[in-house]
Design a protein around this motif. Structure first.
Motif, mmCIF file in Angstrom:
data_model
loop_
_atom_site.group_PDB
_atom_site.id
_atom_site.type_symbol
_atom_site.label_atom_id
_atom_site.label_comp_id
_atom_site.label_asym_id
_atom_site.label_seq_id
_atom_site.Cartn_x
_atom_site.Cartn_y
_atom_site.Cartn_z
ATOM 1 N N ALA A 18 9.521 69.824 -2.217
ATOM 2 C CA ALA A 18 9.428 68.645 -1.368
ATOM 3 C C ALA A 18 9.404 67.361 -2.211
ATOM 4 N N ALA A 19 8.780 67.433 -3.380
ATOM 5 C CA ALA A 19 8.713 66.258 -4.251
ATOM 6 C C ALA A 19 10.088 65.921 -4.814
ATOM 7 N N LEU A 20 10.942 66.914 -5.000
ATOM 8 C CA LEU A 20 12.280 66.682 -5.539
ATOM 9 C C LEU A 20 13.288 66.285 -4.468
ATOM 10 N N ALA A 21 13.004 66.571 -3.212
ATOM 11 C CA ALA A 21 13.928 66.247 -2.127
ATOM 12 C C ALA A 21 13.973 64.736 -1.921
ATOM 13 N N PRO A 22 15.139 64.202 -1.540
ATOM 14 C CA PRO A 22 15.202 62.759 -1.290
ATOM 15 C C PRO A 22 14.342 62.376 -0.093
ATOM 16 N N ALA A 23 13.736 61.238 -0.189
ATOM 17 C CA ALA A 23 12.851 60.768 0.884
ATOM 18 C C ALA A 23 13.688 60.370 2.094
ATOM 19 N N SER A 24 13.173 60.671 3.262
ATOM 20 C CA SER A 24 13.871 60.258 4.477
ATOM 21 C C SER A 24 13.686 58.753 4.647
ATOM 22 N N PRO A 25 14.670 58.067 5.233
ATOM 23 C CA PRO A 25 14.553 56.613 5.353
ATOM 24 C C PRO A 25 13.418 56.165 6.259
ATOM 25 N N GLY A 26 12.955 57.017 7.161
ATOM 26 C CA GLY A 26 11.854 56.654 8.050
ATOM 27 C C GLY A 26 12.321 55.710 9.136
ATOM 28 N N PRO A 27 11.401 55.276 9.968
ATOM 29 C CA PRO A 27 11.785 54.386 11.060
ATOM 30 C C PRO A 27 12.172 53.004 10.532
ATOM 31 N N ALA A 28 13.038 52.340 11.245
ATOM 32 C CA ALA A 28 13.446 50.988 10.869
ATOM 33 C C ALA A 28 12.255 50.055 11.030
ATOM 34 N N PRO A 29 12.084 49.092 10.126
ATOM 35 C CA PRO A 29 10.960 48.165 10.268
ATOM 36 C C PRO A 29 11.115 47.334 11.538
ATOM 37 N N ALA A 30 9.992 47.103 12.192
ATOM 38 C CA ALA A 30 10.010 46.302 13.416
ATOM 39 C C ALA A 30 10.307 44.854 13.071
ATOM 40 N N GLU A 31 11.051 44.190 13.949
ATOM 41 C CA GLU A 31 11.320 42.775 13.740
ATOM 42 C C GLU A 31 10.023 41.996 13.921
ATOM 43 N N SER A 32 9.802 41.080 13.032
ATOM 44 C CA SER A 32 8.607 40.248 13.181
ATOM 45 C C SER A 32 8.991 38.976 13.915
ATOM 46 N N GLY A 33 8.040 38.110 14.092
ATOM 47 C CA GLY A 33 8.274 36.901 14.871
ATOM 48 C C GLY A 33 9.037 35.840 14.106
ATOM 49 N N ALA A 34 9.144 34.699 14.733
ATOM 50 C CA ALA A 34 9.834 33.555 14.139
ATOM 51 C C ALA A 34 9.079 33.084 12.894
ATOM 52 N N ASP A 35 9.823 32.483 11.983
ATOM 53 C CA ASP A 35 9.216 31.892 10.786
ATOM 54 C C ASP A 35 8.778 30.480 11.141
ATOM 55 N N CYS A 36 7.500 30.181 10.912
ATOM 56 C CA CYS A 36 6.970 28.868 11.304
ATOM 57 C C CYS A 36 6.337 28.162 10.109
ATOM 58 N N ALA A 37 6.578 26.868 10.025
ATOM 59 C CA ALA A 37 5.944 26.018 9.024
ATOM 60 C C ALA A 37 5.097 25.000 9.773
ATOM 61 N N VAL A 38 3.802 24.973 9.461
ATOM 62 C CA VAL A 38 2.865 24.066 10.139
ATOM 63 C C VAL A 38 2.527 22.920 9.185
ATOM 64 N N ARG A 39 2.658 21.683 9.677
ATOM 65 C CA ARG A 39 2.368 20.505 8.858
ATOM 66 C C ARG A 39 1.320 19.654 9.570
ATOM 67 N N VAL A 40 0.280 19.283 8.825
ATOM 68 C CA VAL A 40 -0.774 18.416 9.354
ATOM 69 C C VAL A 40 -0.643 17.060 8.673
ATOM 70 N N THR A 41 -0.527 16.016 9.497
ATOM 71 C CA THR A 41 -0.446 14.651 8.995
ATOM 72 C C THR A 41 -1.519 13.840 9.709
ATOM 73 N N GLY A 42 -2.630 13.605 9.030
ATOM 74 C CA GLY A 42 -3.744 12.892 9.658
ATOM 75 C C GLY A 42 -4.320 13.717 10.794
ATOM 76 N N SER A 43 -4.218 13.191 12.016
ATOM 77 C CA SER A 43 -4.752 13.909 13.172
ATOM 78 C C SER A 43 -3.655 14.620 13.968
ATOM 79 N N GLU A 44 -2.409 14.555 13.485
ATOM 80 C CA GLU A 44 -1.287 15.167 14.198
ATOM 81 C C GLU A 44 -0.813 16.441 13.508
ATOM 82 N N VAL A 45 -0.380 17.408 14.332
ATOM 83 C CA VAL A 45 0.108 18.690 13.828
ATOM 84 C C VAL A 45 1.511 18.912 14.374
ATOM 85 N N THR A 46 2.412 19.334 13.491
ATOM 86 C CA THR A 46 3.773 19.685 13.888
ATOM 87 C C THR A 46 4.093 21.054 13.307
#
Length: 106
Positions: A18-46
């Motif tokens: 079993a150690a010599l056998a090639p590893a199975s690819p396994g399940p496909a990774p789940a899609e994650s959410g959107a990529d977000c960048a949070v910026r704080v400027t004084g009292s405002e957030v974008t």
């Protein structure tokens, strides 16, 4: 005549094979959410969010204000469609303590 292997020897050979056998690819990774960048400027957030995935991601901006008397806020959810971006904004009266974006499948 075929030699018989003891159970322990058979288990060791099976583990080695079993150690010599090639590893199975396994399940496909789940899609994650959107990529977000949070910026704080004084009292405002974008927050700028871009969704590179094939499913819509529902994003929402959350803000905790630094002052105890300043009202924390949870913004309205916005749908980040596939290959699209959204901008989320919010503010505190004074300083921002923490700001983050939550994700839910849309």
């Amino acid at each position: 005549m075929i030699p018989r292997l003891r159970p322990a020897a058979l288990a060791a050979l099976t583990a080695a094979a079993a150690a010599l056998a090639p590893a199975s690819p396994g399940p496909a990774p789940a899609e994650s959410g959107a990529d977000c960048a949070v910026r704080v400027t004084g009292s405002e957030v974008t927050a700028h969010c871009h969704n590179p995935h094939s499913r819509t991601d529902r994003v929402r901006l959350h803000i905790e204000c630094a002052r105890w008397w300043d009202v924390d806020s949870d913004g309205a959810p916005a749908d980040a469609a596939p290959a699209r971006g959204v901008e989320l904004t919010g503010r505190c009266w004074k300083e921002v303590g923490t700001a983050w974006v939550s994700h839910r499948p849309g």
